[in-house]
Design a protein around this motif. Structure first.
Motif: not given
Length: 386
Positions: A73-83, A85-90, A325-334
């Motif tokens: 599970v953790w070896s195939g992890m992506r951020a969108h599996h947890v929260y 990360t799509d533009w509408p959601g962010v 990290l997805p661009r959307t998340v990097r933008g929000l963290l920025g």
């Protein structure tokens, strides 16, 4: 000798525990090749560690299989599996925060969290077999499983648990326990990092309260394992018990929100464990000096604790993978300085990307194997001794 496994919190950093569990399974298989069951009859978890703990508890009859399942599970992890990360959601989450900060006082609205954790809820329901926990308890493969969460409504720190036999639900100042049938909602509540993920509504004593990350105000992380009768406790942390510093060196400017946030999260996830271990060691010293006739009546007993934490700085590793990290998340963290090296520690809690988690898995495996001789003595079953 009842052996307990305690898994601490840390968001994406909990991938370290997965590698450590994989190595533990290898060591257990070496000392007792014919034994498939987990050497840990008590499993306790907090925050992301609660998710790992529940998964391992559901495979108490096959420790190696349980560890391998987590690695997959953790070896195939992506951020969108947890929260989301799509533009509408962010953008929706960002809009809620902006609205709350500007006109929320008039509308009596509060933002739910920086990110929407709906994907994690789906992942938990698909990846975990909650019905197997009851089976493991009935078959006496498992004595107890617990997860912890903090009630934002009452300020109480709650330990939710399932056990193979009735256990007196303890109550201490600002912390207590409840025997329940654990659900994905309990894990979501335990892993709801403050401000990052939304609080979770749970039923408690006939009414509802909102709960967040169990690491908050967790002054005694070893307490559940002790109450469940453990004589030995193996603790897997998710960060080194050292002050975290910016990878790029000292910065003279005013600290970013991410830099402030990383210190807040460090106090949430790290500070309590060391103090609790010191308390246990203090009690051990007192018990050793008690007369033999008095020791059983005191209610105190000696408890061995072995804590394993990352041998490398997680924030330094995270700094190399921020670009994953997805661009959307990097933008929000920025916006809060979390996409720079100085904010890598804060971002590491959200870095659910396989490049980062795989390196932590390997680090956890190496760190445990480096202590294989000591651990082998702990996990060796009584029939294999002598």
């Amino acid at each position: 000798m009842r052996l307990a496994l305690v898994l601490m919190g840390g968001g994406a950093r909990a991938a370290y525990q997965v590698g450590a569990l994989q190595a533990l399974a290898e060591i257990a298989r070496t000392v007792a090749p014919a034994r498939r069951a987990s050497p840990f009859s008590v499993i306790c978890g907090t925050s992301a560690g609660a998710i790992n703990a529940t998964s391992m508890a559901s495979h108490a009859d096959d420790f190696t299989r349980g560890a391998a399942r987590l690695v997959d599970v953790w070896s195939g992890m992506r951020a969108h599996h947890v929260y989301r990360t799509d533009w509408p959601g962010v953008m929706l989450a960002g809009a809620r925060w902006l609205a709350a900060m500007t006109v929320g006082w008039a509308a009596h609205q509060s933002p739910r969290g920086l990110f929407d954790s709906t994907p994690l809820a789906h992942l938990l329901r698909e990846a975990l077999s909650f019905h197997r926990i009851e089976q493991m308890l009935e078959q006496r493969m498992l004595h107890a499983l617990s997860v912890t969460a903090l009630s934002y409504s009452s300020g109480q720190h709650l330990t939710f648990y399932q056990a193979s036999e009735p256990i007196h639900a303890w109550r201490r100042a600002q912390r207590s326990a409840r025997m329940v049938a654990l659900t994905p909602e309990h894990l979501l509540a335990s892993a709801a990092i403050p401000y990052v993920f939304p609080a979770v509504r749970l039923e408690l004593d006939g009414h509802h309260e909102y709960f967040g990350d169990g690491s908050i105000r967790q002054i005694a992380p070893l307490s559940p394992a002790i109450h469940f009768g453990a004589q030995r406790i193996l603790v897997l942390g998710a960060a080194a018990p050292r002050p975290e510093v910016p990878p790029a060196g000292h910065e003279n400017g005013y600290p970013s929100l991410a830099q402030i946030g990383q210190q807040v999260l460090a106090s949430v996830f790290l500070d309590s464990l060391g103090a609790d271990i010191e308390r246990v060691e203090h009690v051990n010293r007192m018990v050793r000096h008690l007369p033999l006739a008095v020791a059983p009546e005191s209610g105190w007993r000696q408890i061995e604790v072995l804590a394993i934490a990352p041998s490398e700085r997680i924030e330094l590793i995270a700094a190399r993978y921020l670009k994953c990290l997805p661009r959307t998340v990097r933008g929000l963290l920025g916006a809060v300085g979390g996409n720079r090296a100085s904010g890598a520690s804060f971002a590491s809690y959200l870095l659910f990307e396989r490049e980062f988690t795989c390196e932590l898995i390997e680090l956890g495996r190496r760190d445990v194997l480096a202590q294989s001789e000591a651990i082998a003595r702990w996990v060796k079953p009584p029939e294999a001794m002598g």
